[in-house]
Design a protein around this motif. Structure first.
Motif, PDB file in Angstrom:
ATOM      1  N   GLU A  55      -7.749   1.767   2.975  1.00 27.87           N
ATOM      2  CA  GLU A  55      -9.117   1.880   3.474  1.00 27.87           C
ATOM      3  C   GLU A  55     -10.130   1.552   2.385  1.00 27.87           C
ATOM      4  N   GLU A  56      -9.794   1.859   1.149  1.00 26.83           N
ATOM      5  CA  GLU A  56     -10.712   1.620   0.032  1.00 26.83           C
ATOM      6  C   GLU A  56     -10.855   0.140  -0.295  1.00 26.83           C
ATOM      7  N   VAL A  57      -9.746  -0.594  -0.303  1.00 27.97           N
ATOM      8  CA  VAL A  57      -9.791  -1.975  -0.802  1.00 27.97           C
ATOM      9  C   VAL A  57      -9.659  -3.029   0.291  1.00 27.97           C
ATOM     10  N   GLY A  58      -9.263  -2.637   1.475  1.00 25.75           N
ATOM     11  CA  GLY A  58      -9.111  -3.621   2.545  1.00 25.75           C
ATOM     12  C   GLY A  58      -8.130  -4.706   2.166  1.00 25.75           C
ATOM     13  N   ASP A  59      -8.553  -5.945   2.292  1.00 25.48           N
ATOM     14  CA  ASP A  59      -7.695  -7.074   1.944  1.00 25.48           C
ATOM     15  C   ASP A  59      -7.965  -7.614   0.544  1.00 25.48           C
ATOM     16  N   ALA A  60      -8.730  -6.873  -0.258  1.00 29.42           N
ATOM     17  CA  ALA A  60      -9.025  -7.335  -1.616  1.00 29.42           C
ATOM     18  C   ALA A  60      -7.809  -7.229  -2.530  1.00 29.42           C
ATOM     19  N   LEU A  61      -6.873  -6.378  -2.202  1.00 31.82           N
ATOM     20  CA  LEU A  61      -5.605  -6.236  -2.918  1.00 31.82           C
ATOM     21  C   LEU A  61      -4.469  -6.252  -1.904  1.00 31.82           C
ATOM     22  N   VAL A  62      -3.291  -6.716  -2.334  1.00 32.88           N
ATOM     23  CA  VAL A  62      -2.083  -6.521  -1.540  1.00 32.88           C
ATOM     24  C   VAL A  62      -1.581  -5.113  -1.849  1.00 32.88           C
ATOM     25  N   VAL A  63      -1.703  -4.220  -0.878  1.00 29.67           N
ATOM     26  CA  VAL A  63      -1.296  -2.826  -1.069  1.00 29.67           C
ATOM     27  C   VAL A  63       0.203  -2.721  -0.824  1.00 29.67           C
ATOM     28  N   GLN A  64       0.911  -2.311  -1.852  1.00 29.27           N
ATOM     29  CA  GLN A  64       2.372  -2.263  -1.821  1.00 29.27           C
ATOM     30  C   GLN A  64       2.844  -0.834  -2.041  1.00 29.27           C
ATOM     31  N   THR A  65       3.968  -0.497  -1.438  1.00 32.32           N
ATOM     32  CA  THR A  65       4.512   0.851  -1.563  1.00 32.32           C
ATOM     33  C   THR A  65       5.971   0.784  -1.991  1.00 32.32           C
ATOM     34  N   ASP A  66       6.338   1.702  -2.869  1.00 24.39           N
ATOM     35  CA  ASP A  66       7.732   1.799  -3.297  1.00 24.39           C
ATOM     36  C   ASP A  66       8.547   2.441  -2.181  1.00 24.39           C
ATOM     37  N   LEU A  67       9.543   1.714  -1.701  1.00 18.93           N
ATOM     38  CA  LEU A  67      10.395   2.243  -0.644  1.00 18.93           C
ATOM     39  C   LEU A  67      11.733   2.606  -1.263  1.00 18.93           C
TER      40      LEU A  67
END
Length: 327
Positions: free
Chosen positions: A109-121
């Motif tokens: 919600e903070e960065v939108g599409d400005a960063l690729v938000v990735q999560t450690d799975l």
């Protein structure tokens, strides 16, 4: 007239402008991903002692860090969550109200599409035994039972807003299992970053402090043997065949040969993770005045790019972006 060599490669090194113009490899901020740790219960960032300059974030400080990375032009952020409570199956990992999933929503919600938000799975941060999967009655990591947990995690992380899932557990068939789960729940656009060639390395030491790992023993039954290069390539090709959108080599600096081999054959982007031990060694040597810190940091990242990485996970991502500006 004095005779001398007819071919003089030094002509292309005569000044900074010439060296820039003839450089074979470049790294830009957009090719960097910032790993970040968020700890449940934190009200403010707290330092990680073995990784100077890296912290356990609170949700609020993580949002600020993500916004700062986006403003600096960094390409992405990789999120790791540290829960207050762990159990044998890592229940908090798939809980929509678990720290990683809550943090993912906040960052997205903070960065939108400005960063690729990735999560450690992976389950290692969430299990009370510290392994990357669930255990069978004999205490061994159960590959196929773990895949079920990974599918549950994938759905939770995608629903939380992750753009890309970082599959780091090194279970056989994990890419195919997660892709099936994502597609089956309508997350067709959620990408998979496969940690394909992830080695059982001593350079993860500081990271285990960062995630407060509960591990006893080791992970050699599922992470790769450091002596095996062909096996790393094989794992990458298997993950590509299963549908990985990006493949990873980890660690980076001690496995540049593997990185180069994977890059030569991969049909998808190849990334590399400059891990905690690599970071800590340079920081420690620089703190003692034994090396030029900035030059060492830049050279280390450039070597990874030169070996074939299309993007690099680095704890220096934002600092490097600040040094380089828009280039």
């Amino acid at each position: 007239m004095t005779s001398g060599p007819a071919i003089r490669p030094r002509r292309l090194r005569t000044n900074a402008a010439m060296r820039r113009l003839t450089a074979e490899s470049h790294v830009s901020a957009s090719q960097l991903v910032l790993p970040a740790f968020v700890r449940e219960g934190n009200l403010a960032p707290t330092p990680i002692l073995s990784m100077p300059g890296v912290v356990h974030h609170s949700i609020d400080s993580l949002k600020r860090a993500a916004a700062g990375a986006a403003e600096a032009g960094v390409g992405g952020i990789m999120l790791f969550g540290i829960p207050e409570t762990r159990d044998a199956i890592g229940s908090a990992a798939s809980d929509p109200n678990g720290i990683l999933n809550v943090a993912t929503t906040a960052v997205a919600e903070e960065v939108g599409d400005a960063l690729v938000v990735q999560t450690d799975l992976c389950l290692d941060e969430f299990t009370d035994h510290g392994h990357c999967g669930v255990l069978d009655p004999l205490g061994r990591v159960d590959n196929d039972a773990t895949l079920v947990r990974y599918q549950e995690m994938a759905i939770a992380q995608a629903a939380a807003g992750a753009h890309m899932l970082g599959l780091s557990g090194m279970m056989d068939g994990q890419v195919a299992a997660v892709r099936e789960a994502l597609d089956g729940h309508g997350f067709l656009d959620t990408s998979i970053l496969a940690y394909s060639a992830k080695y059982a390395s001593s350079f993860y030491g500081p990271f285990r402090e960062a995630v407060e790992s509960q591990l006893e023993g080791d992970r050699r039954s599922y992470q790769l043997d450091p002596g095996n290069a062909r096996e790393g390539v094989r794992e990458a090709l298997l993950d590509i065949a299963e549908g990985a959108d990006v493949v990873m080599v980890k660690p980076a600096m001690s496995y540049l040969d593997v990185l180069a081999k994977v890059a030569e054959v991969s049909e998808v982007p190849v990334w590399a993770y400059q891990v905690s031990g690599e970071y800590a060694m340079i920081e420690a040597a620089a703190a003692h005045g034994w090396i030029d810190r900035r030059r060492a940091v830049e050279e280390s990242v450039l070597s990874i790019r030169r070996a074939g990485a299309d993007a690099i996970l680095s704890y220096w991502a934002v600092e490097l972006a600040g040094w380089w500006g828009a280039r």
